[in-house]
Design a protein around this motif. Sequence first.
Motif, PDB file in Angstrom:
ATOM      1  N   SER A  90       1.035  -1.275   0.100  1.00 47.86           N
ATOM      2  CA  SER A  90       0.283  -0.004  -0.056  1.00 47.86           C
ATOM      3  C   SER A  90       0.878   1.405  -0.171  1.00 47.86           C
ATOM      4  O   SER A  90       2.134   1.247   0.222  1.00 47.86           O
ATOM      5  N   ALA A  91       0.518   2.563  -0.428  1.00 50.04           N
ATOM      6  CA  ALA A  91       0.831   3.483  -0.444  1.00 50.04           C
ATOM      7  C   ALA A  91       1.598   3.906   1.086  1.00 50.04           C
ATOM      8  O   ALA A  91       2.673   4.281   1.262  1.00 50.04           O
ATOM      9  N   ARG A  92       0.900   3.487   1.989  1.00 45.75           N
ATOM     10  CA  ARG A  92       1.348   3.795   3.558  1.00 45.75           C
ATOM     11  C   ARG A  92       2.675   2.850   3.776  1.00 45.75           C
ATOM     12  O   ARG A  92       3.551   3.398   4.252  1.00 45.75           O
ATOM     13  N   MET A 123      -2.900   0.056  -5.868  1.00 48.06           N
ATOM     14  CA  MET A 123      -3.666   0.963  -5.174  1.00 48.06           C
ATOM     15  C   MET A 123      -4.509   1.765  -6.304  1.00 48.06           C
ATOM     16  O   MET A 123      -4.381   1.506  -7.559  1.00 48.06           O
ATOM     17  N   ASN A 124      -5.464   2.726  -5.956  1.00 43.26           N
ATOM     18  CA  ASN A 124      -6.137   3.440  -6.718  1.00 43.26           C
ATOM     19  C   ASN A 124      -5.269   4.154  -7.646  1.00 43.26           C
ATOM     20  O   ASN A 124      -4.226   4.687  -7.247  1.00 43.26           O
ATOM     21  N   GLN A 126      -5.210   7.090  -8.961  1.00 43.56           N
ATOM     22  CA  GLN A 126      -5.045   8.450  -8.644  1.00 43.56           C
ATOM     23  C   GLN A 126      -3.873   8.465  -7.680  1.00 43.56           C
ATOM     24  O   GLN A 126      -2.739   9.165  -7.684  1.00 43.56           O
ATOM     25  N   MET A 127      -4.243   7.471  -6.791  1.00 40.97           N
ATOM     26  CA  MET A 127      -2.864   7.375  -5.666  1.00 40.97           C
ATOM     27  C   MET A 127      -1.562   6.790  -5.956  1.00 40.97           C
ATOM     28  O   MET A 127      -0.795   7.475  -5.566  1.00 40.97           O
ATOM     29  N   TYR A 128      -1.838   5.846  -7.023  1.00 39.49           N
ATOM     30  CA  TYR A 128      -0.567   5.448  -7.588  1.00 39.49           C
ATOM     31  C   TYR A 128       0.241   6.502  -8.449  1.00 39.49           C
ATOM     32  O   TYR A 128       1.498   6.659  -8.421  1.00 39.49           O
ATOM     33  N   HIS A 130       0.186   9.820  -7.733  1.00 40.37           N
ATOM     34  CA  HIS A 130       0.458  10.960  -6.899  1.00 40.37           C
ATOM     35  C   HIS A 130       1.986  11.042  -6.769  1.00 40.37           C
ATOM     36  O   HIS A 130       2.718  10.214  -6.686  1.00 40.37           O
ATOM     37  N   VAL A 133       3.790   9.217  -3.833  1.00 41.87           N
ATOM     38  CA  VAL A 133       4.035   7.891  -4.049  1.00 41.87           C
ATOM     39  C   VAL A 133       5.015   7.586  -5.270  1.00 41.87           C
ATOM     40  O   VAL A 133       5.865   6.780  -4.825  1.00 41.87           O
TER      41      VAL A 133
END
Length: 405
Positions: A90-92, A123-124, A126-128, A130, A133
């Motif tokens: 995950s991003a986290r 991940m989504n 958009q998140m990927y 970012h 990230v």
Amino acid sequence: MFVGKEVLLGVTGSIAAYKAAEFARYLVRAGARVQVVMTRSAKEFITPLTFFSLTGREAYSEMYSGGPEVATAHIQLARRADLVVVAPASARTIARIAHGNAEDLLSTAVIASHAPVVLAPAMNPQMYAHPGVQNNLREIGGWKNYWIAAPGEGEMACGETGLGRLAEPQELMDFCGWVLGGGRQDLRGEHLVVTAGATFEDLDPVRFLSNRSTGKMGFAIAKVAAMRGAKVTLITAMKERPVPAGCVRVDVRSAAQMAEAVHAHLAQATTLIMSAAVADYRPAEVSMQKIKKKEGPLGLELARNIDILASLPPSPLRITVGFAAETENLMENAQDKLVRKHLDLIVGNDVTQQGSGFGTDTNQVILFEVGQEAIALPLMGKEEVAHAILDRVVALRQKQQAHLL
Ligand code: PMT
């Protein structure tokens, strides 16, 4: 590759966590001993019992959960591992690792490990995409002993479409096998545009002209280039073939559409590999209605298609690779195309050889470069052929960059 290997499988909170269960099963089947470490959020998506059932070992998640080894559990886990894989990452968790932030058992075990670490983001889109990230992934990708198994493109559980799907379990197996075999991400920072498969030239609403290319060779190049860290744009008419993880597909149908797509993506490309079997001719006229049969033969007039490679503006900043599919005079024809199409490298492919050319899983090719001895490769799997081609691309890029300095 996996027999007797200790694999620490980190699972983080993602809808893709279910794929980690299948991946764990593949690892166990391949002979690995798998120890799962889950983040707290992972347990919201999949239970530790699932992993216990698949691996025969309790899945850990807490730093201090009691028991005799607790205080140094992370060190024990880290020491025992021959390979660490975080899938899905995950991003986290990526951020924790990027910043050396040992906040939970998984991030602590990863940071404490000497073993190769593979992170498979999920991940989504958009998140990927970012920048935070991406910066973290770029940072980690530059570290020794760390590999990024890039995500795939497609529809996500959230309904959005884009890059961010966890690589498929078989792709993760291939990736990890390659890492265990000493694979390097030597194409980081490179952007490859790869064309693959046949083109389709419509004659009427029900018929087309095409050829026997299945896209296996081109898709293998795209897959292996993404594994080796490149950004990959895959231009193809082979809609049914799944897009390899880490690649963005551009759908086309005809040679003219492929030419347009290649020209549109050329500016960002550091390397272009034209493995597609592009139709040289198309029907001079496309009938809007199904052509009806009549008495006697039917003549068909064909018009010349654009030669995509020959139409490209030369660039000292790009490596251009072509293929030559030949049924006779391979040496002469390939060398002629190398010069005539202004290529840095051409892959000569005698498609009459057993196990070679169209639709096969193997290929036997000869690599030609201007002013160099030809390199004849033995019959190999198409992914191995792809590696051999990309080895030459890496060498040519290094030569090009040294020349530019
Ligand atoms: O897809 P598979 O089933 O795995 O099969 C693999 C393959 C046999 C198709 C592949 O290994 C291969 O040889 N690809 C090149 C096929 C081909 O079109 O060769 P060619 O000799 O006709 O063309 C020479 C080069 O010019 C090729 O790089 C081709 O992409 C390019 N070309 C051709 C025609 C055209 N109009 N424009 C082009 O740019």
